[in-house]
Write an enzyme that holds these catalytic residues in place. Structure first.
Site, short mmCIF file in Angstrom:
data_model
loop_
_atom_site.label_atom_id
_atom_site.label_comp_id
_atom_site.label_asym_id
_atom_site.label_seq_id
_atom_site.Cartn_x
_atom_site.Cartn_y
_atom_site.Cartn_z
N GLU A 319 0.83 -1.21 0.00
CA GLU A 319 0.00 0.00 0.00
C GLU A 319 0.86 1.26 0.00
OE1 GLU A 319 -3.46 1.90 2.94
OE2 GLU A 319 -2.10 0.34 3.66
N LYS A 418 -9.92 2.17 -2.77
CA LYS A 418 -10.26 1.50 -1.52
C LYS A 418 -11.68 1.84 -1.09
CE LYS A 418 -8.44 1.04 3.21
NZ LYS A 418 -7.41 1.56 4.15
N CYS A 468 -5.28 -2.82 2.61
CA CYS A 468 -5.18 -2.57 4.04
C CYS A 468 -6.24 -3.30 4.86
CB CYS A 468 -5.23 -1.06 4.29
SG CYS A 468 -4.94 -0.56 6.00
#
Length: 610
Positions: A319, A418, A468
């Site tokens: 990430e 995301k 994540c």
């Protein structure tokens, strides 16, 4: 007098040394602390997974005995458990200590309510005035406990954006032979939690049977005459039902798990290289530091690919590591120049030209990188899947934490934004609606959430990207898979790639918990997971949740993975949390019953029920 003294029980002798209420309070504290101690020992540091089958059994003892200060004992013990288990969150930023305290305080409510609802259930079944007592007496208490616990987990996985970490089922993720967790492909981690609760109920009835009976007698002495004389109703709250139910559930789960582990998978033709490092990052990182991190990953990747002995189809970076101070900008058809830029005379055409220039700079850097990975031995350059900021200019400007797919020619092929952001880590609720405060939000705390999944085509593989915390919120990945299945079953991904930057958490237990969550998601989706992490779990997990290979959290290295193809479409992907949903509804009903009782019996903390 002497014969009577001789016949005095051990309990009476103890009572002469310590008042009954204090002895009861001490026992409650011991039971609460024993529960959280066993749960902690199930954690990554010691991995005594088998203790999970007894870890919450002391809560049954507390729930079925009238003891003083039980609310404080249970809540304080579990607050400490969650605070210690998640204390790595505080390393991300000094101010994160306050969200950590709030999170631990919030999560500790659920075990407290578990005990409260069990107590309420016991009162309902023993009450002659309750309309439902006759029906409830016929339901084994172990099943009721499973519904309450899993219902609570379901609610907390959705309420306040949801968090799946430290579910009871995660305690079995690292067991040597993972037969008992394979039911996650039908029920998710919820099913594993339910199984563990059944086992704990049986352990409680066997180990604490004498005390449980004493507690039941004391709590319902006034209406014991009215209780149903039928054997089944008495058996429902004893080992006569809990032990057979737990034994049958464990036996079935083991048999199902063994069969699931024997399912044949197919060799893949696509090879990935997962790159992991331990680069320290900051909330407000300067441009030069971002360039240094990008350069470190670039050098390592070039050396690894050129020095390898087989072609790599895709390099995977963690990430944010692909940004290098240069996010990927996108101009939408409905691009509108932001007000602050219009004030400086910026036009739409000028804005588009600037975005095109930044895209050109990003592409040239990507071309240089993939070209550097190719040498005389390499047939082709690998693609790159990396975490990178994405900024979209449409009617409004939106900034995302994203994943970029760079093709072997250096061109950006696709992006993913995301979907699930970290509260207080990537956004602050309602902050953008407050004119004065929104200007004070530091970079990285004003991100927008993406909508829907993306699929990257890498060689013969179809890749589902995650970022994540999305593997720590189980429903995100499962919902992505189900969305794609409903849209086009032929395009269902056969590999899940998750990118994370866990350096924030300084190698704490939070990082290891993240890996456990990914293992359960792999089973739930029946897809291998490839995790590339900075300061975290760079790992190759197969579709049965087994860790094939992983790097140490503080190691700079690579994993070359050729994940096998699993063609199963799991029940969990097809139907989602259908198993846990009715339990969530039942949990809410139980919560309302508890709150109703408290409302009628104010104040909340009354002597004898604290």
């Amino acid at each position: 007098m002497k014969p009577q003294a001789t016949a005095t029980s051990a309990t009476d002798l103890l009572a002469t040394d310590l008042p009954a209420d204090k002895r009861s309070a001490r026992g409650t504290w011991i039971a609460s602390l024993a529960s959280v101690t066993m749960l902690s020992l199930c954690g990554p540091a010691t991995n005594l997974w088998f203790l999970s089958f007894a870890a919450i059994s002391p809560l049954f003892l507390i729930s079925r005995n009238e003891s003083r200060m039980w609310k404080l004992a249970v809540y304080a013990s579990f607050f400490g458990y969650f605070f210690v288990s998640l204390q790595g969150l505080r390393y991300a930023h000094p101010l994160m200590i306050f969200p950590l305290i709030a999170l631990a305080g919030y999560l500790a409510v659920y075990p407290l309510l578990f005990v409260a609802m069990l107590k309420q259930y016991e009162r309902t079944t023993s009450s002659v005035s309750s309309r439902f007592s006759g029906v409830f007496r016929l339901i084994p208490l172990s099943l009721v406990a499973g519904v309450i616990w899993v219902g609570g987990e379901f609610v907390r996985n959705y309420f306040a954006t949801g968090i799946s970490v430290l579910m009871l089922g995660h305690s079995l993720a690292a067991m040597p032979s993972p037969t008992l967790i394979q039911i996650a492909d039908c029920f998710g981690t919820y099913g594993v939690s339910f199984l563990i609760v059944l086992a704990n109920a049986a352990v409680a009835d066997v180990v604490f049977g004498k005390w449980l009976k004493e507690g039941q007698a004391s709590s319902s002495q006034s209406d014991s005459v009215e209780r149903s004389p039928r054997r089944w109703s008495h058996a429902c709250s004893s080992y006569r039902t809990s032990v057979p139910i737990a034994f049958a559930a464990l036996l079935f789960t083991h048999a199902y798990g063994q069969r699931a582990l024997d399912y044949p998978t197919v060799d893949s033709e696509t090879t990935f290289m997962l790159v992991g490092r331990d680069e320290q990052t900051e909330y407000q990182q300067d441009y030069q530091r971002e360039l240094d991190i990008f350069s470190a990953y670039a050098r390592q990747s070039i050396d690894a690919v050129r020095g390898g002995n087989r072609p790599i189809d895709a390099i995977v970076w963690p990430e944010s590591m692909l940004s290098g101070g240069q996010p990927w900008y996108i101009a939408e058809e409905n691009l509108t120049v932001p007000a602050e830029m219009r004030g400086e005379g910026m036009t739409v055409s000028q804005m588009r030209q600037i975005i095109a220039q930044t895209q050109g700079d990003f592409t040239r850097r990507s071309v240089d990188l993939v070209t550097a990975m190719k040498d005389d031995k390499t047939i082709r350059s690998p693609s790159i899947i990396g975490g990178c900021g994405v900024v979209r200019y449409g009617e409004t400007a939106k900034q995302f934490s994203g994943v970029i797919h760079v093709g072997s020619d250096g061109q950006v092929r696709d992006t993913y934004a995301k979907n699930h952001l970290v509260m207080f880590g990537e956004y602050i609720p309602l902050i953008k609606s407050i004119p004065v405060l929104k200007e004070m939000v530091p970079p990285g705390l004003g991100l927008d959430a993406g909508t829907g999944p993306a699929v990257f085509d890498i060689g013969a593989a179809r890749v589902l990207p995650n970022l994540c915390i999305e593997t720590a919120v189980e429903r995100i990945t499962v919902n992505h898979m189900r969305t794609i299945l409903d849209r086009d079953a032929a395009s269902l991904p056969n590999v899940i790639v998750t990118l994370t930057n866990d350096a924030w958490f300084d190698h704490s237990a939070v990082v290891a918990h993240h890996l456990r969550c990914a293992q359960m998601v792999a089973i739930g989706c029946r897809r291998p997971i490839l995790s590339a992490a900075n300061g975290g779990p760079t790992a190759w997990i197969d579709s049965s949740g087994r860790v094939v290979e992983k790097l140490g959290f503080d190691v700079a290295g690579e994993i070359t993975a050729t994940p096998k193809v699993d063609d199963r479409v799991s029940t969990y992907v097809r139907y989602g949390a259908s198993f846990a949903f009715p339990m969530g509804v039942a949990w809410i009903a139980g919560l309302l019953a508890v709150l109703s009782k408290l409302w009628r019996r104010r104040p909340f903390f009354q002597r004898g029920d604290r």
